[in-house]
Write a protein that holds these residues in place. Structure first.
Motif, mmCIF file in Angstrom:
data_model
loop_
_atom_site.group_PDB
_atom_site.id
_atom_site.type_symbol
_atom_site.label_atom_id
_atom_site.label_comp_id
_atom_site.label_asym_id
_atom_site.label_seq_id
_atom_site.Cartn_x
_atom_site.Cartn_y
_atom_site.Cartn_z
ATOM 1 N N THR A 40 38.145 40.399 53.908
ATOM 2 C CA THR A 40 39.314 39.835 54.577
ATOM 3 C C THR A 40 39.646 38.478 53.971
ATOM 4 O O THR A 40 38.790 37.838 53.354
ATOM 5 C CB THR A 40 39.106 39.731 56.098
ATOM 6 O OG1 THR A 40 40.315 39.288 56.718
ATOM 7 C CG2 THR A 40 37.973 38.786 56.448
ATOM 8 N N ASP A 68 46.747 35.682 53.512
ATOM 9 C CA ASP A 68 47.793 35.768 52.510
ATOM 10 C C ASP A 68 48.197 34.348 52.122
ATOM 11 O O ASP A 68 48.461 33.513 52.996
ATOM 12 C CB ASP A 68 48.988 36.532 53.079
ATOM 13 C CG ASP A 68 50.067 36.760 52.057
ATOM 14 O OD1 ASP A 68 50.787 35.780 51.730
ATOM 15 O OD2 ASP A 68 50.209 37.896 51.599
ATOM 16 N N ILE A 102 44.851 39.344 56.098
ATOM 17 C CA ILE A 102 44.991 40.588 55.351
ATOM 18 C C ILE A 102 43.609 41.157 55.068
ATOM 19 O O ILE A 102 42.603 40.452 55.124
ATOM 20 C CB ILE A 102 45.784 40.391 54.043
ATOM 21 C CG1 ILE A 102 45.178 39.299 53.172
ATOM 22 C CG2 ILE A 102 47.244 40.108 54.344
ATOM 23 C CD1 ILE A 102 45.882 39.101 51.835
ATOM 24 N N TYR A 103 43.587 42.458 54.786
ATOM 25 C CA TYR A 103 42.340 43.180 54.544
ATOM 26 C C TYR A 103 42.454 43.943 53.234
ATOM 27 O O TYR A 103 43.488 44.554 52.950
ATOM 28 C CB TYR A 103 42.056 44.160 55.685
ATOM 29 C CG TYR A 103 41.983 43.471 57.017
ATOM 30 C CD1 TYR A 103 40.805 42.878 57.448
ATOM 31 C CD2 TYR A 103 43.101 43.386 57.837
ATOM 32 C CE1 TYR A 103 40.742 42.216 58.662
ATOM 33 C CE2 TYR A 103 43.044 42.733 59.054
ATOM 34 C CZ TYR A 103 41.864 42.146 59.453
ATOM 35 O OH TYR A 103 41.804 41.499 60.655
ATOM 36 N N GLN A 104 41.369 43.949 52.463
ATOM 37 C CA GLN A 104 41.374 44.653 51.194
ATOM 38 C C GLN A 104 41.234 46.153 51.433
ATOM 39 O O GLN A 104 40.375 46.590 52.210
ATOM 40 C CB GLN A 104 40.245 44.150 50.308
ATOM 41 C CG GLN A 104 40.333 44.619 48.873
ATOM 42 C CD GLN A 104 39.257 44.013 48.023
ATOM 43 O OE1 GLN A 104 38.096 43.998 48.406
ATOM 44 N NE2 GLN A 104 39.638 43.513 46.860
ATOM 45 N N TRP A 114 46.049 45.341 49.344
ATOM 46 C CA TRP A 114 45.860 44.587 50.574
ATOM 47 C C TRP A 114 46.730 45.168 51.682
ATOM 48 O O TRP A 114 47.803 45.709 51.417
ATOM 49 C CB TRP A 114 46.225 43.118 50.377
ATOM 50 C CG TRP A 114 45.269 42.415 49.458
ATOM 51 C CD1 TRP A 114 45.395 42.257 48.112
ATOM 52 C CD2 TRP A 114 44.035 41.793 49.815
ATOM 53 N NE1 TRP A 114 44.322 41.568 47.614
ATOM 54 C CE2 TRP A 114 43.465 41.273 48.639
ATOM 55 C CE3 TRP A 114 43.350 41.625 51.012
ATOM 56 C CZ2 TRP A 114 42.254 40.592 48.615
ATOM 57 C CZ3 TRP A 114 42.147 40.943 50.999
ATOM 58 C CH2 TRP A 114 41.615 40.436 49.811
ATOM 59 N N ALA A 138 38.129 39.984 45.012
ATOM 60 C CA ALA A 138 39.170 39.442 45.897
ATOM 61 C C ALA A 138 39.286 37.925 45.754
ATOM 62 O O ALA A 138 40.393 37.383 45.737
ATOM 63 C CB ALA A 138 38.867 39.815 47.339
ATOM 64 N N VAL A 162 45.663 35.344 47.585
ATOM 65 C CA VAL A 162 44.833 35.182 48.784
ATOM 66 C C VAL A 162 44.071 33.865 48.790
ATOM 67 O O VAL A 162 43.858 33.248 47.746
ATOM 68 C CB VAL A 162 43.822 36.348 48.939
ATOM 69 C CG1 VAL A 162 44.538 37.672 49.066
ATOM 70 C CG2 VAL A 162 42.839 36.384 47.794
#
Length: 101
Positions: A11, A14, A21-23, A28, A51, A58
């Protein structure tokens, strides 16, 4: 003795919009339900590194514990539950009533 590895998701926030946001396996998402659930510690570490290098998109990348409920990831900690619900700066609760603590 090391703790057993529990399911996790990557996580972050943004960079431009600021929201959580979540991968996923392909990018995403703003929905935790879409997140890629990681059950292997080595893979999770690699996904977190990948990430964290996406600095044009991110900020604040980390691994968050989740539990699977009917195959869908759900927060396993109150902090993640709070983050998954969205920004807390909208008028609701005490903010809506106009009372201040």
């Amino acid at each position: 003795m090391p703790r057993e590895f529990t399911p996790k998701v990557v996580t972050a926030n943004d960079l431009l919009r600021g929201d959580v946001i979540y991968q996923t396996a392909t990018g995403w998402s703003r929905s935790l339900a879409d997140a890629e659930v990681l059950t292997d510690e080595a893979v999770a570490g690699l996904r977190e590194i990948d990430a964290s290098q996406q600095t044009d998109h991110v900020v604040g990348v980390y691994l968050a514990d989740v539990k699977l409920v009917d195959g869908t990831p759900e927060p396993d900690h109150f902090r993640e539950d709070f983050r998954a619900r969205g920004p807390s700066n909208y008028a609701h609760g005490k903010q809506e009533a106009g009372t201040h603590v």
